[in-house]
Design an enzyme around this catalytic site. Sequence first.
Site, mmCIF file in Angstrom:
data_model
loop_
_atom_site.group_PDB
_atom_site.id
_atom_site.type_symbol
_atom_site.label_atom_id
_atom_site.label_comp_id
_atom_site.label_asym_id
_atom_site.label_seq_id
_atom_site.Cartn_x
_atom_site.Cartn_y
_atom_site.Cartn_z
ATOM 1 N N MET A 30 11.118 61.441 19.841
ATOM 2 C CA MET A 30 10.951 60.026 19.472
ATOM 3 C C MET A 30 10.104 59.325 20.537
ATOM 4 S SD MET A 30 14.292 58.799 17.430
ATOM 5 C CE MET A 30 15.298 58.378 18.810
ATOM 6 N N LEU A 33 8.434 60.028 26.558
ATOM 7 C CA LEU A 33 8.727 61.389 26.999
ATOM 8 C C LEU A 33 9.038 61.463 28.495
ATOM 9 C CD1 LEU A 33 5.944 63.260 24.975
ATOM 10 C CD2 LEU A 33 8.267 62.644 24.269
ATOM 11 N N HIS A 34 9.918 62.411 28.828
ATOM 12 C CA HIS A 34 10.307 62.626 30.230
ATOM 13 C C HIS A 34 10.330 64.135 30.491
ATOM 14 C CE1 HIS A 34 14.116 63.558 28.338
ATOM 15 N NE2 HIS A 34 14.177 62.336 27.839
ATOM 16 N N HIS A 37 11.670 66.497 27.843
ATOM 17 C CA HIS A 37 10.727 66.866 26.775
ATOM 18 C C HIS A 37 9.704 67.876 27.295
ATOM 19 C CE1 HIS A 37 11.952 62.667 25.479
ATOM 20 N NE2 HIS A 37 12.241 63.374 24.415
ATOM 21 N N GLN A 148 19.771 70.745 24.768
ATOM 22 C CA GLN A 148 21.235 70.898 24.806
ATOM 23 C C GLN A 148 21.943 69.554 25.006
ATOM 24 O OE1 GLN A 148 22.909 73.409 28.015
ATOM 25 N NE2 GLN A 148 24.625 71.974 27.913
ATOM 26 N N ASP A 150 21.680 66.895 23.443
ATOM 27 C CA ASP A 150 22.149 66.434 22.134
ATOM 28 C C ASP A 150 22.846 67.608 21.444
ATOM 29 O OD1 ASP A 150 21.014 63.712 22.198
ATOM 30 O OD2 ASP A 150 19.122 64.761 22.300
ATOM 31 N N MET A 184 18.488 63.556 31.825
ATOM 32 C CA MET A 184 17.305 62.779 31.441
ATOM 33 C C MET A 184 17.441 62.285 30.006
ATOM 34 S SD MET A 184 14.070 63.957 33.390
ATOM 35 C CE MET A 184 14.132 64.311 35.143
ATOM 36 N N ARG A 187 16.674 56.591 27.080
ATOM 37 C CA ARG A 187 17.495 55.373 27.190
ATOM 38 C C ARG A 187 17.902 55.066 28.633
ATOM 39 N NH1 ARG A 187 19.459 57.102 21.765
ATOM 40 N NH2 ARG A 187 18.873 55.439 20.334
#
Length: 295
Positions: A30, A33-34, A37, A148, A150, A184, A187
Amino acid sequence: MRIVRSIPELRVLLKTLRKQGSRVGFVPTMGYLHEGHASLIQHCRARCDSVIASIFVNPTQFGPDEDFERYPHDLDHDQALCLKHGVTMLLIPEATELYTTGFSTFIDPGPMGQILCGSYRPGHFRGVATIVAKLLNIVQPDLAFFGQKDLQQAAIVRRMVWDLNMPVELVVAPTIRESDGLAMSSRNSYLSIRDRIRALCISRALLATANAFQKGARSASELVNTAKQLLVDLDELQYCELVDALTMDPIEGEVKRLAGLCVAGKIGKTRLIDNVLLSESADPTRLLSLVAIPD
Ligand code: PAF
């Protein structure tokens, strides 16, 4: 790297890749990115010839009082990160193309979508399953990569891929953490410095539980209590539960199979989730992946 803004354009490009015999990997995101990702993209690159990433803030997975309108974004940064990590094509579709007028077909993930995060975010996993199914149908990757962090999302997507005979290998990659332990998440940018420090009680609680497990603790209630005792800085603890990491079924009594200690809570208005896998395996995250179904 090619930026692709429409689905027909992507389909044409993918056709060419496939003719060349390219093994296609997919990383749905979404945006904002960090390094989490980036790690998914790296896992994808290691196993695939072409890396397709997508950025789409999916409206159907947000509840009416959630942060859809203010979800963070920084497209320049995202494009630079994708370029740096070797993404082949970055799909940035319009909502109107994914949800055309009259859209009415959703995927219901069943009871697994109603527990844990699902009970605090009604309809969330219906939105996730639907958009993931749509994106998998559009990209038709050989492999798709999820984090992982999520864990429930990964379990629901794995179940969907299996139940609906989707010809894709699902890969789950380990959670990437800040140096202080915070998982990470896009949000995290909502947190003030003070709140960010308070948020660290989550990773401390998970670490303490993992240590207790390593030292031989197997009682579910004991492990959950170890975590709960440290979750003191949250403004609201939504859940702290020990579940089967593949099915999300609650574990009571002794831990005998791959377990996940899952936590969700709020710091101010910011909702954070995290989990740790409890297993004797040296690489438990690998056990979350699903190899393609032959059909
Ligand atoms: O994990 C996410 O970022 C989203 O839920 C996903 C899988 C991209 C679907 O919108």
